[in-house]
Design an enzyme around this catalytic site. Structure first.
Site, PDB file in Angstrom:
ATOM      1  N   GLY A  11       0.782  -1.305   0.054  1.00 49.84           N
ATOM      2  CA  GLY A  11      -0.111   0.052  -0.103  1.00 49.84           C
ATOM      3  C   GLY A  11       0.922   1.371  -0.048  1.00 49.84           C
ATOM      4  N   ASN A  33      -2.771  -8.572   1.205  1.00 54.40           N
ATOM      5  CA  ASN A  33      -3.540  -9.311   0.334  1.00 54.40           C
ATOM      6  C   ASN A  33      -4.056  -8.641  -0.733  1.00 54.40           C
ATOM      7  OD1 ASN A  33      -5.553  -7.415   1.197  1.00 54.40           O
ATOM      8  ND2 ASN A  33      -7.048  -8.489   2.117  1.00 54.40           N
ATOM      9  N   GLY A 103      -0.772 -11.673  18.538  1.00 48.04           N
ATOM     10  CA  GLY A 103      -0.407 -13.290  19.238  1.00 48.04           C
ATOM     11  C   GLY A 103       0.729 -13.469  18.585  1.00 48.04           C
ATOM     12  N   TYR A 146     -14.608   1.808   9.924  1.00 52.06           N
ATOM     13  CA  TYR A 146     -13.090   2.150  10.254  1.00 52.06           C
ATOM     14  C   TYR A 146     -12.865   2.712  11.429  1.00 52.06           C
ATOM     15  CZ  TYR A 146      -8.523   4.150   8.662  1.00 52.06           C
ATOM     16  OH  TYR A 146      -7.205   4.686   8.649  1.00 52.06           O
TER      17      TYR A 146
END
Ligand code: UDP
Length: 312
Positions: A11, A33, A103, A146
């Site tokens: 991006g 992605n 995580g 958002y």
């Protein structure tokens, strides 16, 4: 060599961050992605041994082999028209994606920096916005997907910090612009530059009296670099406090784009569009010794040069 995972690497911001960390000697693992990212933004990095790319949606379980020192979570649709088109993905990447990455950070003992946003302040009732301001957000409005994902992201990140002792950093990013913004991402500056270059009407929403403060991407990247290496775990605003009206931004774009015949027209103001926005950057100045250095005229010119190459 330090290893860093950057999500949203293809991006606008993720690709500039990938450049910066490669230049600083890090091994960079990029992940995206590609729903709003573009491989063109990182094509120059792909041949490098220190750069690798994983095509993956971080809202699903994230696996990275080997050690990790840092994680930067920059994956998300980020323009109002993108998160209107992809509301569920926007909610998932800010919530489930953040949880997966926290995580991963915990498992690897990595420090994690999350990209939060001035949108946590919603349509603010105080201007400029200091980090202590709690915001004025409509959770069920069009921007709620958002804003609330990012607010949840901050809460989850603080919980991992507090309850697991994870090293975390939270940046609240204000309007940022520069090369590699998508021509058609719908945000004000890409819209105005591409409209002016193509001699189309410049679409100012409402009367254009709403304000924003635009930060050039290199300044933002410097702020992120400094925050990551600081020891401060509460949110920090990074943005350029130079506040202007949207109408003024449109007029300035028209002056920069040589020979354009475009004229400003007015269209309806989107629902819940913030009326003012300007960062209070006292914290960044005091804690990180950071200040924006690229003035708007200079930054607008550099951005114009980029959009010219994209549109011709
Ligand atoms: N805007 C506009 N014309 C456009 C796109 C945006 O007038 O073609 C306005 C929008 O209504 C908002 C401001 O410009 O008031 C900044 O919008 P942007 O989409 O860049 O991001 P935001 O700051 O709202 O997240």
């Amino acid at each position: 060599m330090k290893r860093i995972l950057i999500t949203g690497a293809a991006g606008f911001l993720g690709s500039h961050l990938s450049d910066r960390f490669i230049n600083e000697g890090y091994e960079v693992i990029g992940m995206d992605n590609l729903i709003t990212g573009d491989m063109d933004n990182i094509a120059h990095l792909m041949p490098l041994e220190k750069f690798s790319f994983h095509h993956h949606d971080v809202s699903n379980y994230v696996h990275v082999a080997g050690d990790l020192d840092y994680i930067l979570h920059f994956a998300s649709p980020a323009s109002p028209i993108d998160y209107l088109k992809m509301p569920i993905q926007t909610l998932k990447v800010g919530s489930l994606g953040t949880h997966n990455l926290l995580g991963l950070a915990k498992a690897k003992g990595a420090r994690m920096l999350i990209a939060s946003t001035s949108e946590v302040y919603g349509d603010p009732l105080v201007n400029p916005q200091p980090e202590e301001y709690w915001g004025n957000v409509n959770p069920i409005g069009p921007r709620g997907v958002y804003d609330e994902a990012k607010r949840f992201q901050e809460a989850m990140t603080m919980a991992y910090h507090t309850y697991h002792g994870l090293e975390t950093r939270i940046i609240r990013i204000f309007n940022t612009y520069g090369p590699r913004m998508r021509v058609n991402d719908g945000r004000a500056l890409p819209a105005f530059f591409s409209q002016a270059i193509e001699n189309k009407d410049i679409t100012v929403f409402g009367d254009g009296s709403q304000t924003r403060a635009f930060c050039y991407v290199d300044d933002l990247v410097e702020g992120i670099y400094r925050l990551l290496h600081s020891d401060y775990s509460l949110p920090v605003n990074i943005g350029n406090p130079d506040e202007i009206t949207i109408l003024q931004a449109a007029e300035e774009v028209l002056k920069i784009v040589e020979g354009t015949t475009s004229k400003i027209i007015h269209q309806g103001l989107p629902k819940d569009d913030p009326k003012v926005r300007r960062p209070d950057i006292t914290k960044a100045q005091n804690l990180l010794d950071w200040n924006p250095t690229v003035d708007r005229h200079d930054g607008f010119r550099r951005t114009y040069e980029y959009f010219k190459t994209k549109l011709n």
